[in-house]
Scaffold this active site. Sequence first.
Site, PDB file in Angstrom:
ATOM      1  N   ASP A 224     -16.457  21.581  16.510  1.00  0.00           N
ATOM      2  CA  ASP A 224     -15.741  20.425  17.051  1.00  0.00           C
ATOM      3  C   ASP A 224     -16.712  19.499  17.776  1.00  0.00           C
ATOM      4  O   ASP A 224     -16.455  19.042  18.889  1.00  0.00           O
ATOM      5  CB  ASP A 224     -14.623  20.877  17.993  1.00  0.00           C
ATOM      6  CG  ASP A 224     -13.609  19.761  18.278  1.00  0.00           C
ATOM      7  OD1 ASP A 224     -13.517  18.826  17.457  1.00  0.00           O
ATOM      8  OD2 ASP A 224     -12.916  19.827  19.308  1.00  0.00           O
ATOM      9  N   LYS A 226     -18.395  16.227  18.746  1.00  0.00           N
ATOM     10  CA  LYS A 226     -18.009  14.826  18.823  1.00  0.00           C
ATOM     11  C   LYS A 226     -18.468  14.277  20.176  1.00  0.00           C
ATOM     12  O   LYS A 226     -18.803  15.059  21.082  1.00  0.00           O
ATOM     13  CB  LYS A 226     -16.491  14.676  18.684  1.00  0.00           C
ATOM     14  CG  LYS A 226     -15.688  15.490  19.703  1.00  0.00           C
ATOM     15  CD  LYS A 226     -14.194  15.389  19.443  1.00  0.00           C
ATOM     16  CE  LYS A 226     -13.409  16.255  20.433  1.00  0.00           C
ATOM     17  NZ  LYS A 226     -11.956  16.174  20.194  1.00  0.00           N
ATOM     18  N   ASN A 229     -17.189  15.786  23.384  1.00  0.00           N
ATOM     19  CA  ASN A 229     -17.622  17.144  23.709  1.00  0.00           C
ATOM     20  C   ASN A 229     -19.122  17.214  23.987  1.00  0.00           C
ATOM     21  O   ASN A 229     -19.735  18.276  23.878  1.00  0.00           O
ATOM     22  CB  ASN A 229     -17.257  18.106  22.573  1.00  0.00           C
ATOM     23  CG  ASN A 229     -15.776  18.426  22.560  1.00  0.00           C
ATOM     24  OD1 ASN A 229     -15.074  18.241  23.552  1.00  0.00           O
ATOM     25  ND2 ASN A 229     -15.279  18.900  21.433  1.00  0.00           N
ATOM     26  N   ASP A 245     -17.570  22.492  25.511  1.00  0.00           N
ATOM     27  CA  ASP A 245     -16.310  22.830  24.853  1.00  0.00           C
ATOM     28  C   ASP A 245     -16.520  23.676  23.597  1.00  0.00           C
ATOM     29  O   ASP A 245     -16.539  23.171  22.470  1.00  0.00           O
ATOM     30  CB  ASP A 245     -15.520  21.576  24.508  1.00  0.00           C
ATOM     31  CG  ASP A 245     -14.035  21.883  24.287  1.00  0.00           C
ATOM     32  OD1 ASP A 245     -13.709  23.064  24.043  1.00  0.00           O
ATOM     33  OD2 ASP A 245     -13.214  20.962  24.356  1.00  0.00           O
ATOM     34  N   THR A 264     -12.085  17.708  14.535  1.00  0.00           N
ATOM     35  CA  THR A 264     -11.493  16.434  14.921  1.00  0.00           C
ATOM     36  C   THR A 264     -11.682  15.484  13.748  1.00  0.00           C
ATOM     37  O   THR A 264     -12.791  15.348  13.222  1.00  0.00           O
ATOM     38  CB  THR A 264     -12.170  15.889  16.197  1.00  0.00           C
ATOM     39  OG1 THR A 264     -11.960  16.827  17.255  1.00  0.00           O
ATOM     40  CG2 THR A 264     -11.586  14.546  16.602  1.00  0.00           C
TER      41      THR A 264
END
Length: 411
Positions: A224, A226, A229, A245, A264
């Site tokens: 994840d 991005k 994060n 995260d 995401t």
Amino acid sequence: MIRKATETKLKKYWYCLLGKELYVYKNKQEEKHKGMHNLVGVFIKDEPEEYLDSTTVLYPFSLIFPGNKPRVYYLLNKEDKEKWMNAIKKVIGYSNLFDYYDIKETLGKGKFGLVKAAQHKKTGKKVAVKVMSKKEMTVQDVELQRREIEILKMCQHPYIIRLLDIFENQDYIYIVMENLSGGDLFTYLEKRNFEISERRAKELSHQIATALYYLHSFGVAHRDLKPENILMASDDDDSDLKIVDFGLSKIIGPNESSLDPFGTLSYVAPEVLLQKPYGKEVDLWSLGVIAYLLLSRVLPFDDEEDKEIARQTIQDAPDFSFEPWDQISSDGKDICKRLLEKNRQKRLSLEETLQHKWFSEFKDIHDQRKTASSSPNALDNKFEAFALTSTSKESITKDMRDLQKEQDAKK
């Protein structure tokens, strides 16, 4: 110790604490125990005094067993209560956040609680404490947090958030981490109107890549990645970044793959959308999306409609025909293009990424990092998150299968 048979009736038992096992006897002379309670995963809680009648005061404490099942124990004097509580605290490894840290102002809000500033009482070190209420969490949520904790425990890297302490009781999980003051990468870019130099974009991309190299060497796929994060150590223009995260992270072995639909939408690899087996190379796709954003100020695949973003991710090539791409080096374009390869087997590997010409000035750093990581001692927001779970997964799965059929028909 005493247990309550009813609200007014007391029953006395004898207890023996051996290691993490609490044995119960009906009387003091009895050799065979009536029962045994294992204290693994148990929390202890102090309880206020109770008055059984005008002359009898009880001093209780409770043990909360797995499944949030409490048992209350009563003593007839304060000294015995403290003796039992101290003995049990010792065997269960009890520690209290507030004994070590002064809790300060709120820094932010997470899904399950707040992030608070705090200061260590002895050292004065400033930290951030993630406070999560178990009442707001499902069993699956708790397991995801435990996964994140286990991954953070083994991470000691300059570009990965550092876990400093963990505390837990029956109601809350407290994760103590280093305090970063620069906000997330998206905010960092937003404050600069998304205009940073290619040199700066290269530095940030390289920091992410070296952190991924470290994670992947332990078999960890972030899944994840991005800008939201990724946190900045400070608000300075040349601040380092830290990946955070790890709730969706997963251990994936060298020859293993996964089918879990996590990520995401704007940053997720096409193989995840198509529900095909994937490995740690999904993080390389996300790195390509972030590098493209850093260089061009926009996402490579973006639309107001989620289904259109998914379609673009699966079918469209990234566009390099607009400004400021005409000002970007050929190496910068090439690394983005090769990271955003639809076929995961043809996508740049992490090793190839770090050896790419665009990162040539960091070659010595990579060689040192590679040696260290192989050592046995190495321990209006259009970027809105779109978690590919439950309803959202179902809403686009059929469309993705239709798109795949169209692609297969064209071959």
